[in-house]
Write a protein that holds these residues in place. Structure first.
Motif: not given
Length: 818
Positions: A36-41, A112-116, A121-125
């Motif tokens: 479930v991808p989550v945006r970084a804080d 997600i993998e190549s850009q975000l 902009l996203l939290r890591l795994a």
């Protein structure tokens, strides 16, 4: 100084508005992606840019580190759908609905993998926050220090939002314009400047008010953002280019339309106007003229802030007016788009036509000016260092003097002056170091694994280093402080960089270099105690060439004029009974003599206004120019006007180890009657000897010429004195002039004053003697003269004396000369 905000950057992101993304082939999920991808804080979704100059408006996202990124609409929709509850499939459905095209789950994983993820902009795994690298442009603010956090900024600036009421804006603007007109065009700044610098405390006060007004400038940006509905962020200080600066984070203003963003950009300038109007009110109440300087500092701040070349307010005004958030990111695409074979590239077509035209004009103006500034910065760094060091030493000496006298305020002003001198130098050194490091790092990375390209890059770097060593190598003039008389024009800069290409000689309106020679032990002139001197203003320019001796005696013809290379007018031609010698030398290693001897008779009451002139000019190396003018004026009978002139001048121009010598020697005798036959015969024989001496004058040492001519004068006086037909009243004069461009062996004559000497002008003025009747000397005229001396005639004169009937012995009168 202030930089209100940094615009969105796409340095490490995708283009602002590429074509819509086509669903990509399926790709396996990466182990680094959350189910479930989550945006970084701290990631803020600012939305689509309003009033954008792009054909397809980009969407803006702000990271927790303050970096604002431009995303395509599809990327923004995908990121927007990541609320922490949606899985990849649900995100794909949301994006497909909003985008209007099918977006699969595999497409989402690919984005997600190549850009975000690379954009941070996203939290890591593992659920941790990403490590991001904020863009650090060369022209960005450095060494930031935050003074207020966003919450405190909002509280502090909230009361000032009311100042943007339309009525208040109109009143303040009108008052500001009226104040500027009155201060600059009516009152003036002389009294304000005098009052301020006469009291160091006032200087400190003006400086403090100016600094505080720069901080108040930032309040204007924050209050304008609040007025439009945006939320201002942190405020602080840092180093921008070479000066300390304040900043306010108003990135949230990108939520506003074009009008709201322009209000935010102009808010700082508006608050500068408020400060100027307030200071005028304080001046009205107190009468301290020094306060008017604050009005000028506000105007200067506003003018500087409006420059659109770097990230001042003018840059942001242009960016928001065109709807292109980061103009510097458009430099490379714009320049490439100007190439005929790159005009149709997608990156060159992303802007709307009108926005592209404005940005292209900005690029074509900004890039050359920045490059020129960089080149001048590099080449003139030694002069700047020398000037800074010289100024710092003077300020340090005044600082010590202030401390010794107990004047703490004056000492504080000197410390601030030293800091003001040091900051630009430190800033320039930092910019050059950072630019060099970035270029070398980029070349090293791009040539990794490419031997030939890396070798070429190393050769280029070595060439640049050699050029810098040449430009910065210590020399006689390299680190000389800038002087007040230097103009500092672009033409002077070109001459300083390429001295070999500069035109030789002095020209009117051009910077030149002269050498002033003062007697040993003499007090040097200062600004407070100047000394009288002669300044030669160049008028005519010519090419140097060899010059032959020439002379004119009386009304005889003239020879061809030599090439004139001197920065002053050629002497005018002599009048009818004048005698002139003119020696001009422009040939290296040569000697030019010019001799003009004349015997003039005046009778029948004719006015005696004859002139005797000697001019020696040289413009060469290891050369000499010698001019000798010898004139004998015999006045027979009574005359009412006797104004003989005896003039000499010697000048060197661009001479090295050269000598110029001009000697004007004149004898004026008044005879009560004509000479007898025997006297005329003796005088003719003596004059033939004198003429023969003049023809062979080149072989006579300079030290002997003056004495030999004085001997001839004595012999002429003896001939006339012993003649029973005439008893003379005499007047003699000598005016030598000698100049040398540099120390070295040279000869010169300085005769002493003798009785009966007429006034003489030249390099060395001689005492005046006596003359029968004299008025003020008339203006002198001059021209070339023939080489051979010969008798001349004036009004009522003869070229050769003739026997006359003896007359009774006259009486002698000798009134003092003027």
């Amino acid at each position: 100084m202030s930089t209100p905000h940094g615009g969105p950057s796409i340095t490490d992101g995708p283009p602002a508005s590429p074509a819509p993304v086509t669903p990509a082939p399926a790709a396996p999920a990466s182990a680094g992606t959350l189910q479930v991808p989550v945006r970084a804080d701290g990631v803020q979704l600012l939305g689509e840019t309003k009033g954008s100059g792009y054909r397809e408006a980009p969407s803006l996202v702000r990271r927790a580190d303050g970096q604002t990124l431009q995303l395509t609409r599809l990327l923004y929709l995908v990121l927007e759908a990541m609320d922490g509850t949606r899985g990849v499939e649900e995100i794909a459905d949301h994006a497909s609905t909003s985008f209007g095209r099918l977006v699969s789950a595999e497409n989402v994983r690919t984005l997600i993998e190549s850009q975000l993820l690379p954009l941070g902009l996203l939290r890591l795994a593992d659920g941790s926050q990403p490590e991001v690298r904020k863009a650090d442009p060369l022209l960005g603010m450095k060494l930031r220090y935050t003074v207020t956090d966003p919450e405190r900024t909002r509280r502090i600036t909230a009361p000032f939002a009311v100042l943007f009421s339309p009525l208040i804006v109109v009143l303040v603007t009108a008052a500001f314009l009226a104040s500027c007109w009155w201060v600059l065009m009516v009152k003036g700044l002389a009294s304000a400047t005098h009052e301020a610098f006469a009291n160091p405390a006032l200087v400190l006060l003006i400086l403090m008010v100016t600094v505080l007004s720069a901080g108040f400038h930032e309040f204007g940006h924050a209050a304008a953002a609040r007025r439009g509905g945006a939320t201002p962020g942190a405020m602080g200080t840092g180093l921008y280019l070479i000066w300390p600066a304040f900043f306010t984070d108003v990135t949230d203003s990108y939520r506003l339309g074009r009008a709201g963003r322009l209000r935010t950009d102009l808010g700082g300038l508006y608050f500068n106007a408020i400060v100027a109007v307030a200071i005028m009110g304080v001046w009205w109440a107190t009468g301290f003229d020094a306060l008017l300087l604050v009005v000028v500092t506000q105007v200067l701040q506003m003018v500087r802030q409006l420059l659109p070349l770097v990230r001042f307010d003018g840059y942001h005004i242009l960016a928001d007016a065109t709807g292109v958030p980061d103009l510097f990111q458009r430099i490379k695409p714009t320049l490439l788009g100007l190439l005929p074979w790159r005009k149709t590239d997608p990156e060159a077509q992303v802007l709307k036509p009108w926005a592209r035209a404005v940005v292209t004009a900005w690029v074509l103006i900004t890039v050359p000016l920045l490059l020129l500034s960089l080149v001048l910065m590099v080449f003139f760094l030694p002069r700047l260092l020398g000037t800074a060091w010289d100024s710092a030493q003077k300020q340090y000496a005044m600082f010590n003097s202030g401390l010794a006298e107990g004047d703490i305020l004056d000492a504080a002003v000197r410390l601030l002056a030293i800091a003001a001198v040091a900051l630009p130098v430190v800033g320039i050194l930092y910019i050059l170091f950072r630019l060099g490091r970035q270029i070398i790092t980029a070349l090293w990375q791009k040539t990794r694994g490419k031997t030939l390209q890396r070798g070429t890059a190393l050769a280029v770097i070595a060439g640049v280093m050699a050029g810098l060593a040449w430009a910065w190598w210590p020399g006689a003039e390299s680190y000389r402080p800038v002087q007040p008389y230097e103009r500092g024009t672009l033409a002077d800069a070109t001459t300083a960089i390429f001295p070999a290409g500069a035109t030789t000689g002095m020209r009117e309106g051009q910077a030149g270099r002269t050498v002033a020679l003062w007697p040993a032990g003499a007090q040097m002139p200062t600004r407070e105690e100047p000394q009288l001197s002669m300044v030669l203003v160049p008028r005519d320019a010519g090419t140097s060439g060899a010059s032959e001796p020439s002379g004119t005696s009386g009304t005889s013809g003239t020879t061809a004029a030599p090439a004139w290379v001197f920065p002053f007018d050629r002497p005018a031609a002599p009048e009818e009974d004048g005698n002139q010698s003119l020696a001009v030398n422009t040939t290296d290693g040569s000697v030019v003599y010019d001799v003009a001897f004349a015997l003039v008779w005046a009778d029948d009451g004719a006015d005696v206004t004859t002139s005797n002139e000697a001019y020696a000019f040289a413009s060469c190396a290891d050369c000499a120019a010698v001019a000798v003018g010898f004139q004998v004026v015999l006045i027979v009978g009574q005359t009412d006007v006797v104004v003989p002139e005896n003039l000499s001048a010697a000048a060197n121009y661009n001479c090295v180890q050269c000598l110029t010598y001009a000697l004007a020697s004149q004898l004026v005798l008044t005879l009560d009657g004509p000479l007898s036959d025997d006297g005329m015969t003796r005088l003719n024989e003596l004059w033939q000897q004198i003429a023969e001496y003049g023809r062979n004058l080149q072989n006579v040492p300079l030290s002997e010429i003056q004495g030999r001519l004085d001997d001839f004068k004595a012999q002429i006086m003896e001939v006339i004195k012993n003649d029973p037909s005439a008893t003379p009243v005499t007047s003699t004069g000598s005016a030598p002039a000698t100049t040398g461009s540099s120390p070295g062996p040279s000869e010169s004559a300085t005769p002493g004053a003798t009785p009966g000497t007429t006034p003489a002008t030249g390099a060395e003025p001689q005492p005046a003697g006596t003359a029968p009747v004299a008025t003020a000397p008339a203006a002198t005229t001059a021209a070339p003269a023939p080489a051979e001396p010969q008798p001349t005639q004036s009004s009522g004169t003869t070229t050769a004396p003739a026997p006359v009937t003896p007359s009774p012995e006259p009486t002698t009168t000798a009134p003092p000369a003027p």
